[in-house]
Design an enzyme around this catalytic site. Structure first.
Site, PDB file in Angstrom:
ATOM      1  N   LYS A  14       0.816  -0.955  -0.049  1.00 29.96           N
ATOM      2  CA  LYS A  14      -0.086   0.032   0.114  1.00 29.96           C
ATOM      3  C   LYS A  14       0.938   1.396  -0.357  1.00 29.96           C
ATOM      4  O   LYS A  14       1.000   2.133  -0.341  1.00 29.96           O
ATOM      5  CB  LYS A  14      -0.906   0.469   0.925  1.00 29.96           C
ATOM      6  CG  LYS A  14      -2.164  -0.708   1.019  1.00 29.96           C
ATOM      7  CD  LYS A  14      -2.976  -0.709   3.046  1.00 29.96           C
ATOM      8  CE  LYS A  14      -2.030  -0.922   3.696  1.00 29.96           C
ATOM      9  NZ  LYS A  14      -1.753  -2.575   4.309  1.00 29.96           N
ATOM     10  N   ARG A  89     -10.148   0.711   8.807  1.00 30.96           N
ATOM     11  CA  ARG A  89     -10.287  -0.877   9.255  1.00 30.96           C
ATOM     12  C   ARG A  89     -11.193  -1.215   9.742  1.00 30.96           C
ATOM     13  O   ARG A  89     -11.005  -3.205  10.526  1.00 30.96           O
ATOM     14  CB  ARG A  89      -9.263  -0.654  10.166  1.00 30.96           C
ATOM     15  CG  ARG A  89      -7.451  -0.834   9.357  1.00 30.96           C
ATOM     16  CD  ARG A  89      -6.287  -0.543  10.662  1.00 30.96           C
ATOM     17  NE  ARG A  89      -5.112  -1.665   9.695  1.00 30.96           N
ATOM     18  CZ  ARG A  89      -3.548  -0.467   9.484  1.00 30.96           C
ATOM     19  NH1 ARG A  89      -3.881   0.602   9.130  1.00 30.96           N
ATOM     20  NH2 ARG A  89      -2.802  -0.995   9.397  1.00 30.96           N
ATOM     21  N   ARG A 128      10.704  -6.900   5.431  1.00 31.10           N
ATOM     22  CA  ARG A 128      11.002  -5.072   6.223  1.00 31.10           C
ATOM     23  C   ARG A 128      11.435  -5.767   7.359  1.00 31.10           C
ATOM     24  O   ARG A 128      11.920  -4.273   7.642  1.00 31.10           O
ATOM     25  CB  ARG A 128       9.562  -5.092   5.299  1.00 31.10           C
ATOM     26  CG  ARG A 128       9.515  -3.867   6.155  1.00 31.10           C
ATOM     27  CD  ARG A 128       8.411  -2.832   5.240  1.00 31.10           C
ATOM     28  NE  ARG A 128       7.294  -3.087   6.702  1.00 31.10           N
ATOM     29  CZ  ARG A 128       5.639  -2.912   5.878  1.00 31.10           C
ATOM     30  NH1 ARG A 128       5.433  -2.523   4.910  1.00 31.10           N
ATOM     31  NH2 ARG A 128       4.529  -3.379   7.477  1.00 31.10           N
ATOM     32  N   ARG A 134      10.532  -1.577  12.412  1.00 26.74           N
ATOM     33  CA  ARG A 134       8.953  -1.395  12.955  1.00 26.74           C
ATOM     34  C   ARG A 134       9.504  -2.191  14.395  1.00 26.74           C
ATOM     35  O   ARG A 134       8.906  -3.504  13.328  1.00 26.74           O
ATOM     36  CB  ARG A 134       8.474  -1.356  11.317  1.00 26.74           C
ATOM     37  CG  ARG A 134       7.615   0.011  11.175  1.00 26.74           C
ATOM     38  CD  ARG A 134       6.769   0.004   9.999  1.00 26.74           C
ATOM     39  NE  ARG A 134       5.937  -0.588  10.603  1.00 26.74           N
ATOM     40  CZ  ARG A 134       4.313  -0.075   9.729  1.00 26.74           C
ATOM     41  NH1 ARG A 134       4.725  -0.069   8.572  1.00 26.74           N
ATOM     42  NH2 ARG A 134       3.253  -1.099  10.445  1.00 26.74           N
ATOM     43  N   ARG A 145      -1.161  -8.894  14.081  1.00 24.20           N
ATOM     44  CA  ARG A 145      -1.664  -7.500  12.788  1.00 24.20           C
ATOM     45  C   ARG A 145      -2.035  -8.291  11.562  1.00 24.20           C
ATOM     46  O   ARG A 145      -2.971  -7.741  11.074  1.00 24.20           O
ATOM     47  CB  ARG A 145      -0.860  -7.148  12.137  1.00 24.20           C
ATOM     48  CG  ARG A 145       0.182  -5.973  12.979  1.00 24.20           C
ATOM     49  CD  ARG A 145       1.756  -5.538  12.613  1.00 24.20           C
ATOM     50  NE  ARG A 145       1.502  -4.280  11.716  1.00 24.20           N
ATOM     51  CZ  ARG A 145       1.798  -4.244  10.653  1.00 24.20           C
ATOM     52  NH1 ARG A 145       3.032  -5.313  10.480  1.00 24.20           N
ATOM     53  NH2 ARG A 145       1.623  -2.885   9.895  1.00 24.20           N
TER      54      ARG A 145
HETATM   55  P1  AMP Z   1      -0.443   1.014   9.914  1.00 17.66           P
HETATM   56  O1  AMP Z   1       0.916   1.192   9.066  1.00 17.66           O
HETATM   57  O2  AMP Z   1      -1.181   0.596   8.807  1.00 17.66           O
HETATM   58  O3  AMP Z   1       0.272  -1.057   9.237  1.00 17.66           O
HETATM   59  O4  AMP Z   1      -0.433   0.965  10.935  1.00 17.66           O
HETATM   60  C1  AMP Z   1       0.092   0.360  12.336  1.00 17.66           C
HETATM   61  C2  AMP Z   1      -0.389   0.403  13.172  1.00 17.66           C
HETATM   62  O5  AMP Z   1      -1.406   1.861  13.723  1.00 17.66           O
HETATM   63  C3  AMP Z   1      -2.034  -0.382  12.903  1.00 17.66           C
HETATM   64  O6  AMP Z   1      -1.520  -2.061  13.380  1.00 17.66           O
HETATM   65  C4  AMP Z   1      -3.265  -0.292  14.045  1.00 17.66           C
HETATM   66  O7  AMP Z   1      -2.241  -0.844  15.804  1.00 17.66           O
HETATM   67  C5  AMP Z   1      -2.742   1.306  14.261  1.00 17.66           C
HETATM   68  N1  AMP Z   1      -3.879   1.820  12.669  1.00 17.66           N
HETATM   69  C6  AMP Z   1      -3.856   2.083  11.734  1.00 17.66           C
HETATM   70  N2  AMP Z   1      -4.619   2.760  10.889  1.00 17.66           N
HETATM   71  C7  AMP Z   1      -4.856   2.561  11.638  1.00 17.66           C
HETATM   72  C8  AMP Z   1      -7.061   2.232  11.759  1.00 17.66           C
HETATM   73  N3  AMP Z   1      -7.677   2.707  11.165  1.00 17.66           N
HETATM   74  N4  AMP Z   1      -7.938   1.559  12.368  1.00 17.66           N
HETATM   75  C9  AMP Z   1      -6.822   1.543  13.629  1.00 17.66           C
HETATM   76  N5  AMP Z   1      -6.100   1.414  13.913  1.00 17.66           N
HETATM   77  C10 AMP Z   1      -5.249   1.634  13.457  1.00 17.66           C
END
Ligand code: AMP
Length: 190
Positions: A14, A89, A128, A134, A145
């Site tokens: 993404k 999400r 990654r 991270r 996740r």
């Molecule tokens: P990402 O970088 O999009 O994979 O997001 C990393 C983490 O941020 C996720 O595992 C969640 O803990 C939190 N997070 C990001 N976007 C959302 C969302 N739309 N709703 C809930 N938690 C989120």
């Protein structure tokens, strides 16, 4: 305004494809994951609140996430549109987004679903995690996740399918080929 949602499991590409979409279509990129990470890095109250949630690889509560997103979107009015990466999400987030956009006479124009198998995702994220540092990219967090994606996030798709907005994109292969498919889908929805 043209509003695009880019959708797919962690590690589906993404972020990479969002960069290319932004370059070609000049949309404003909003990644809720990046926003939460910035709050944590800046040690804000919100950052302190979400740090352990994110470290555990689970979703931040809808109320917090929706509030943060709406506040960010409200700050950008003079733009061509948004690309939302990592939001919505949950179905509650998708419904809140519809309501928010509707109040501004806008809508979600297109949802790009990047389709990548679970085996491919696991391999990509393992690679990654070696380079990104991270905290939520480690093996146990990855499982959590992915689990969050397949138990909660995946239900967002039927929500948008019912609105006829989902375009499926094969997310495995050359970055440029995938982007070609994405550009076709976007051009067809402009
Ligand atoms: P990402 O970088 O999009 O994979 O997001 C990393 C983490 O941020 C996720 O595992 C969640 O803990 C939190 N997070 C990001 N976007 C959302 C969302 N739309 N709703 C809930 N938690 C989120």
């Amino acid at each position: 305004m043209y509003n695009l949602v880019i959708f797919g499991p962690p590690g589906a590409g993404k972020g990479t494809q969002s960069d290319k979409i932004i370059e070609k279509y000049q949309l404003k990129h909003i990644s809720t994951g990046d926003m939460f990470r910035a709050h944590i890095a800046n040690k804000t109250d919100l950052g302190k609140e979400v740090q352990s949630i994110m470290d555990n690889g689970v979703l931040v509560p809808d109320e917090i996430t929706i509030r943060m997103l709406e506040s960010e979107m409200s700050q950008h009015t003079d733009i061509k549109g948004f690309i939302l990466d990592g939001f919505p999400r949950t179905v509650a987030q998708a419904a809140a987004l519809d309501k928010f956009l509707e109040s501004k006479g806008q809508k979600v124009n297109l949802v790009l679903e990047l389709v990548v198998s679970q085996a491919e995702i696991e391999q990509r994220i393992a690679e990654r995690s070696k380079v990104s540092g991270r905290a939520d990219d480690s093996a146990e967090k990855l499982i959590k996740r992915i689990d969050e994606y397949f138990t909660k996030t995946v239900h967002v798709l039927p929500y948008y399918q019912a609105q006829g907005k989902v375009s499926k994109i094969n997310g495995i292969g050359e970055i440029e080929v995938i982007f070609g498919d994405i550009a076709k889908a976007i051009d067809g929805s402009l």
